[in-house]
Write an enzyme that holds these catalytic residues in place. Structure first.
Site, PDB file in Angstrom:
ATOM      1  N   GLY A  19      36.128  31.083  46.707  1.00 39.80           N
ATOM      2  CA  GLY A  19      36.034  32.362  45.411  1.00 39.80           C
ATOM      3  C   GLY A  19      35.493  33.152  45.161  1.00 39.80           C
ATOM      4  O   GLY A  19      34.078  34.489  46.088  1.00 39.80           O
ATOM      5  N   GLY A  20      35.318  34.224  43.864  1.00 40.62           N
ATOM      6  CA  GLY A  20      34.794  35.469  44.184  1.00 40.62           C
ATOM      7  C   GLY A  20      34.549  36.215  42.979  1.00 40.62           C
ATOM      8  O   GLY A  20      35.782  35.609  41.735  1.00 40.62           O
ATOM      9  N   SER A  66      40.367  29.444  43.580  1.00 35.90           N
ATOM     10  CA  SER A  66      40.018  30.827  43.339  1.00 35.90           C
ATOM     11  C   SER A  66      40.444  31.507  43.735  1.00 35.90           C
ATOM     12  O   SER A  66      41.717  31.670  43.761  1.00 35.90           O
ATOM     13  CB  SER A  66      38.857  30.805  42.643  1.00 35.90           C
ATOM     14  OG  SER A  66      38.152  31.460  41.751  1.00 35.90           O
ATOM     15  N   ALA A 109      42.331  25.287  42.578  1.00 33.08           N
ATOM     16  CA  ALA A 109      41.649  25.311  41.587  1.00 33.08           C
ATOM     17  C   ALA A 109      40.897  26.876  41.207  1.00 33.08           C
ATOM     18  O   ALA A 109      40.302  27.417  41.074  1.00 33.08           O
ATOM     19  CB  ALA A 109      40.394  24.213  42.472  1.00 33.08           C
ATOM     20  N   PRO A 143      40.301  31.043  36.249  1.00 33.08           N
ATOM     21  CA  PRO A 143      39.205  31.866  35.669  1.00 33.08           C
ATOM     22  C   PRO A 143      37.778  30.982  35.048  1.00 33.08           C
ATOM     23  O   PRO A 143      38.329  30.466  33.674  1.00 33.08           O
ATOM     24  CB  PRO A 143      39.480  32.756  34.170  1.00 33.08           C
ATOM     25  CG  PRO A 143      41.115  32.482  34.468  1.00 33.08           C
ATOM     26  CD  PRO A 143      41.153  31.100  34.929  1.00 33.08           C
ATOM     27  N   LYS A 149      44.104  34.583  26.611  1.00 40.23           N
ATOM     28  CA  LYS A 149      44.613  35.429  26.884  1.00 40.23           C
ATOM     29  C   LYS A 149      44.530  35.682  28.632  1.00 40.23           C
ATOM     30  O   LYS A 149      45.277  36.085  28.986  1.00 40.23           O
ATOM     31  CB  LYS A 149      43.578  36.709  26.318  1.00 40.23           C
ATOM     32  CG  LYS A 149      44.122  38.427  26.862  1.00 40.23           C
ATOM     33  CD  LYS A 149      42.846  39.452  25.905  1.00 40.23           C
ATOM     34  CE  LYS A 149      43.785  40.880  26.884  1.00 40.23           C
ATOM     35  NZ  LYS A 149      43.074  41.778  25.675  1.00 40.23           N
TER      36      LYS A 149
END
Length: 157
Positions: A35-36, A68, A90, A93, A125
């Site tokens: 992810g990143g 992610s 997965a 956030p 949010k």
């Protein structure tokens, strides 16, 4: 991490521009990522979506993952492919402006509180925005919207 993610996004932008200038038949991105950053991921997704050249994302080699942010990138691509023994998902956030996301038991406690003015409102949010984003990508390419939402809300893989 921030600098690396920005460099990766810029590198991809340049390759996509080169492919368009050369009238390439397509671009293949081999993906293996935990992810990143959200900002870099959104830049990459926007560049893929704007590309006049079809983009194929290939999760490889075996054992690789598109976790992610990688899930969003795979969902944004015109063609999504995975080598045997790879996974994606997965995509929940994990941070809000440097504040760690609440643990599951804390989330249950927060649900009993009024939403406005607490960390749960911030979390909702961010998660709802992420769900809308990935569902839109799924719809764009005829992919599984329900599973994509679970990848965000439940960290499904």
């Amino acid at each position: 991490m921030n600098e690396y993610a920005e460099q990766a996004a810029e590198f991809l932008r340049e390759r996509l521009q080169q492919a368009a200038e050369r009238a390439a038949d397509g671009v293949v991105i081999q993906l293996d990522t935990p992810g990143g950053l959200d900002s870099s991921m959104r830049t990459i997704v926007q560049d893929i979506l704007a590309s006049p050249v079809p983009v194929a994302c290939y999760v490889a080699p075996s054992g690789a993952r598109a976790a992610s942010a990688g899930t969003y990138i795979l969902y944004a691509s015109h063609i999504a492919a995975m080598a045997p023994g790879t996974n994606l998902g997965a995509a929940t956030p994990v941070q809000l402006g440097g504040i760690p996301m609440p643990k599951e038991e804390e989330q249950e406690e927060e649900k009993a509180k009024p939403v406005a003015g607490n960390e749960d409102a911030k979390r909702n949010k961010v998660v709802n925005d992420a769900v809308a984003y990935i569902r839109g990508l799924a719809e764009l390419h005829g992919r599984n919207q329900e599973w994509a939402e679970k990848a965000v809300r439940e960290a499904a893989s």
